[in-house]
Scaffold this active site. Structure first.
Site, PDB file in Angstrom:
ATOM      1  N   GLU A  59       0.844  -1.209   0.000  1.00 53.53           N
ATOM      2  CA  GLU A  59       0.000   0.000   0.000  1.00 53.53           C
ATOM      3  C   GLU A  59       0.870   1.246   0.000  1.00 53.53           C
ATOM      4  O   GLU A  59       1.825   1.347   0.777  1.00 53.53           O
ATOM      5  CB  GLU A  59      -0.888  -0.035   1.248  1.00 53.53           C
ATOM      6  CG  GLU A  59      -2.266   0.532   1.024  1.00 53.53           C
ATOM      7  CD  GLU A  59      -3.073  -0.309   0.057  1.00 53.53           C
ATOM      8  OE1 GLU A  59      -3.103   0.010  -1.139  1.00 53.53           O
ATOM      9  OE2 GLU A  59      -3.683  -1.297   0.513  1.00 53.53           O
TER      10      GLU A  59
ATOM     11  N   ALA B  85     -16.776   2.208  -1.316  1.00 57.50           N
ATOM     12  CA  ALA B  85     -16.090   1.160  -0.562  1.00 57.50           C
ATOM     13  C   ALA B  85     -14.583   1.177  -0.813  1.00 57.50           C
ATOM     14  O   ALA B  85     -13.844   0.383  -0.241  1.00 57.50           O
ATOM     15  CB  ALA B  85     -16.666  -0.211  -0.917  1.00 57.50           C
TER      16      ALA B  85
ATOM     17  N   SER C  84     -12.146   1.026  -6.153  1.00 55.00           N
ATOM     18  CA  SER C  84     -11.654   1.518  -7.452  1.00 55.00           C
ATOM     19  C   SER C  84     -12.660   1.427  -8.587  1.00 55.00           C
ATOM     20  O   SER C  84     -12.342   0.936  -9.679  1.00 55.00           O
ATOM     21  CB  SER C  84     -10.374   0.778  -7.865  1.00 55.00           C
ATOM     22  OG  SER C  84      -9.352   1.126  -7.009  1.00 55.00           O
TER      23      SER C  84
ATOM     24  N   ASP D 189      -4.334   0.633  -9.350  1.00 60.69           N
ATOM     25  CA  ASP D 189      -5.751   0.306  -9.524  1.00 60.69           C
ATOM     26  C   ASP D 189      -6.067  -0.042 -10.979  1.00 60.69           C
ATOM     27  O   ASP D 189      -6.762  -1.019 -11.270  1.00 60.69           O
ATOM     28  CB  ASP D 189      -6.631   1.473  -9.075  1.00 60.69           C
ATOM     29  CG  ASP D 189      -6.335   1.912  -7.648  1.00 60.69           C
ATOM     30  OD1 ASP D 189      -5.692   1.136  -6.915  1.00 60.69           O
ATOM     31  OD2 ASP D 189      -6.737   3.026  -7.282  1.00 60.69           O
TER      32      ASP D 189
END
Ligand code: GLA
Length: 383
Positions: free
Chosen positions: A30, A126, A129, A175
């Site tokens: 991340e 949420a 992406s 993404d």
């Protein structure tokens, strides 16, 4: 197919094809993508379908089946297509579509007008992406229809360019790459410097495991500004350390000794997170998927304490999931809301859900939503 039916109804002709691109979750890695590092996302079952046909002129007409603003009041005429000049350009979903046309043209491709119907089912807000899914679906459609000959990674780069330079969100490549390149039953290992990827099998059911997405239902407004700030922290730290990107830091202790404050913390996260991605890949290769939980937990703590992109709702979800028996859990995506993921043995899933729901209730928060994350196919043409 709903998008195709809606296309016929809206435009009075058949689409030339329909394309589908998924959203993603990130297993680990991340805030590493824009540091030339490693990521390990996979596609989720939800995504965006685009039914598209070329036009002879330069006009772009858009219709989203989820676009509440397009419905005509009272009448059941449903959403109606709009040309982009009519469409709200200030903040709507259409920017992502227009941005893809713009990015392709910027890159020198001949792309004319088109009629589009967009049908998305990525759970809203949420952090899965949906915007990348939209960009990649449209880019893939135009690539096929206009015969551009672009590879999937190029479509991801076009989507990222649309988002960076047209929409104005300085995201990395993860993404869009996950949406474009994922494969069913696999996680996508990506080196974000060389842009090389490898699909690594992840067979959770065989191990009696599942990944549960815990959608906190919150999105803290500071997200976008903070994202850009984190990027800047990383860039200035890299400059101070004399490396091209934080990916190039080889001696963490030595690097930390030359930094302080925020930069020090950011570097600590990015460098260790890259190692965690590689450690997790090592475990997957060794067939030790049950052992990856500790890396997920460590990633979360690092994002919470060093990178400072978590929030109370994510922390509570992660802590409660682990308390309920998850093998590991972490926030996923950019942070400040969105979703966490938990690696859970099938026979513990109910307890984990209960524990998280109870914790949310004790905080007086609305219950989170639980979604099963099955590694799903990447972008493809449906017809
Ligand atoms: C967002 C961005 C990605 C990546 C993640 C954090 O999802 O769009 O490029 O930086 O945050 O890992």
């Amino acid at each position: 197919m709903r998008a195709v039916d809606a296309f016929r109804a809206a435009y009075g002709r058949d689409p030339e094809g329909a394309w589908r691109a998924p959203g993603r979750v990130n297993l680990i890695g991340e805030h590493t993508d824009y540091n030339d590092g490693y990521v390990l996302p996979f596609a989720v079952p939800w995504g965006v379908t685009a039914a598209v046909a070329r036009r002879d002129d330069d006009t772009l007409r858009l219709l989203s089946l989820q676009d509440a603003t397009a419905g005509s009041d009272g009448e059941d005429a449903g959403p109606r297509p709009m040309t982009i000049t009519e469409h709200d350009q200030a903040g709507g979903w259409s920017r992502y579509v227009v941005g893809v046309f713009w990015a392709l043209r910027q890159a020198g491709h001949h792309v004319g007008g088109a009629d589009l119907v967009i049908d998305g089912d990525v759970p809203k807000g949420a952090g899965l992406s949906s915007s990348a899914a939209l960009e990649v679906a449209v880019a893939m459609a135009l690539n096929d229809l206009y015969g551009l000959g672009l590879a999937k990674i190029d479509l991801a780069l076009i989507g990222q360019k649309a988002e960076n330079d047209f929409v104005g969100m300085p995201c990395g490549i993860m993404d869009q790459a996950a949406s474009a390149l994922s494969e069913e039953g696999h996680v996508l290992f990506m080196d974000c410097r060389s842009l090389t990827t490898r699909n690594v099998p992840l067979d959770l059911p065989a191990e009696g495991l599942q990944i549960l997405i815990i959608d906190t239902g919150v999105h803290h407004e500071l997200a976008d500004g903070q994202y850009a700030r984190r990027r800047r922290d990383c860039e200035s730290a890299a400059e101070r350390l004399g490396v091209k990107a934080l990916r190039d830091v080889t001696d963490l202790a030595e690097a930390l000794s030359r930094l302080d404050g925020d930069e020090r913390k950011r570097v600590q996260h990015v460098v260790t997170e890259n190692h965690r991605v590689q450690a997790l890949i090592g475990l997957l290769r060794a067939g030790a998927v049950r052992e990856i939980g500790a890396l997920l937990n460590a990633s979360h703590l690092s994002l919470r304490d060093q990178y400072e992109v978590s929030c109370a709702e994510l922390d509570v979800a992660v802590e409660a999931a682990v308390r309920g028996g998850a093998r590991g859990a972490r926030m996923t995506g950019g942070g400040f809301g969105g979703s966490a993921i938990a690696l859970v043995a099938d026979d513990r899933a109910d307890r984990v859900r209960e524990e998280v729901t109870k914790a949310y209730d004790q905080h007086g928060w609305a219950p989170p939503r639980f979604l099963p994350a099955t590694p799903s196919p990447g972008a493809r043409r449906l017809l």
